[in-house]
Write a protein that holds these residues in place. Sequence first.
Motif, mmCIF file in Angstrom:
data_model
loop_
_atom_site.group_PDB
_atom_site.id
_atom_site.type_symbol
_atom_site.label_atom_id
_atom_site.label_comp_id
_atom_site.label_asym_id
_atom_site.label_seq_id
_atom_site.Cartn_x
_atom_site.Cartn_y
_atom_site.Cartn_z
ATOM 1 N N LEU A 1 3.471 7.504 -7.805
ATOM 2 C CA LEU A 1 4.232 6.429 -8.419
ATOM 3 C C LEU A 1 5.247 5.841 -7.438
ATOM 4 O O LEU A 1 5.444 4.621 -7.391
ATOM 5 N N LEU A 2 5.847 6.702 -6.639
ATOM 6 C CA LEU A 2 6.816 6.240 -5.652
ATOM 7 C C LEU A 2 6.139 5.365 -4.598
ATOM 8 O O LEU A 2 6.680 4.324 -4.205
ATOM 9 N N LEU A 3 4.947 5.749 -4.180
ATOM 10 C CA LEU A 3 4.216 4.957 -3.188
ATOM 11 C C LEU A 3 3.845 3.588 -3.745
ATOM 12 O O LEU A 3 3.934 2.582 -3.044
ATOM 13 N N ARG A 4 3.453 3.538 -5.010
ATOM 14 C CA ARG A 4 3.155 2.247 -5.639
ATOM 15 C C ARG A 4 4.396 1.372 -5.692
ATOM 16 O O ARG A 4 4.338 0.164 -5.426
ATOM 17 N N LEU B 1 4.475 -7.761 5.771
ATOM 18 C CA LEU B 1 3.129 -7.795 5.209
ATOM 19 C C LEU B 1 2.212 -6.804 5.917
ATOM 20 O O LEU B 1 1.401 -6.133 5.278
ATOM 21 N N LYS B 2 2.337 -6.685 7.232
ATOM 22 C CA LYS B 2 1.534 -5.700 7.978
ATOM 23 C C LYS B 2 1.858 -4.281 7.531
ATOM 24 O O LYS B 2 0.952 -3.457 7.351
ATOM 25 N N VAL B 3 3.132 -3.989 7.332
ATOM 26 C CA VAL B 3 3.530 -2.655 6.866
ATOM 27 C C VAL B 3 2.994 -2.422 5.450
ATOM 28 O O VAL B 3 2.525 -1.322 5.132
ATOM 29 N N ALA B 4 3.034 -3.446 4.608
ATOM 30 C CA ALA B 4 2.523 -3.317 3.243
ATOM 31 C C ALA B 4 1.020 -3.057 3.249
ATOM 32 O O ALA B 4 0.523 -2.233 2.471
ATOM 33 N N LEU B 5 0.293 -3.724 4.128
ATOM 34 C CA LEU B 5 -1.148 -3.491 4.210
ATOM 35 C C LEU B 5 -1.457 -2.091 4.718
ATOM 36 O O LEU B 5 -2.393 -1.442 4.237
ATOM 37 N N ALA B 6 -0.688 -1.615 5.678
ATOM 38 C CA ALA B 6 -0.870 -0.251 6.168
ATOM 39 C C ALA B 6 -0.570 0.758 5.057
ATOM 40 O O ALA B 6 -1.289 1.748 4.893
ATOM 41 N N ALA B 7 0.465 0.506 4.277
ATOM 42 C CA ALA B 7 0.793 1.392 3.167
ATOM 43 C C ALA B 7 -0.302 1.358 2.100
ATOM 44 O O ALA B 7 -0.642 2.392 1.516
ATOM 45 N N ALA B 8 -0.865 0.186 1.855
ATOM 46 C CA ALA B 8 -1.945 0.072 0.876
ATOM 47 C C ALA B 8 -3.180 0.837 1.353
ATOM 48 O O ALA B 8 -3.838 1.522 0.558
ATOM 49 N N LEU B 9 -3.507 0.733 2.626
ATOM 50 C CA LEU B 9 -4.642 1.487 3.159
ATOM 51 C C LEU B 9 -4.401 2.987 3.039
ATOM 52 O O LEU B 9 -5.314 3.743 2.694
ATOM 53 N N GLY B 10 -3.195 3.425 3.318
ATOM 54 C CA GLY B 10 -2.855 4.831 3.150
ATOM 55 C C GLY B 10 -2.960 5.272 1.702
ATOM 56 O O GLY B 10 -3.489 6.342 1.394
ATOM 57 N N PHE B 11 -2.481 4.439 0.800
ATOM 58 C CA PHE B 11 -2.532 4.757 -0.629
ATOM 59 C C PHE B 11 -3.971 4.896 -1.104
ATOM 60 O O PHE B 11 -4.336 5.862 -1.772
#
Length: 58
Positions: A2-5, A38-48
């Motif tokens: 939930l925290l990652l989301r 946005l790049k950091v958000a995409l990296a976080a989404a890929l990790g998630f």
Amino acid sequence: MLLLRFVLVLLLIGSGVCFAAYAVTRNTRYLRWGWMVLKVALAAALGFFGILFLERIL
């Protein structure tokens, strides 16, 4: 999870705010920050989604 989301949503909102600030002020600093966030958000989404995929496999 939930925290990652929550962090992912905040990053996407922050990126949108930066792009909106660029559209209003035409200051390229906001455009660079928007792309960086946005790049950091995409990296976080890929990790998630990678974590979700690994949970399904295991």
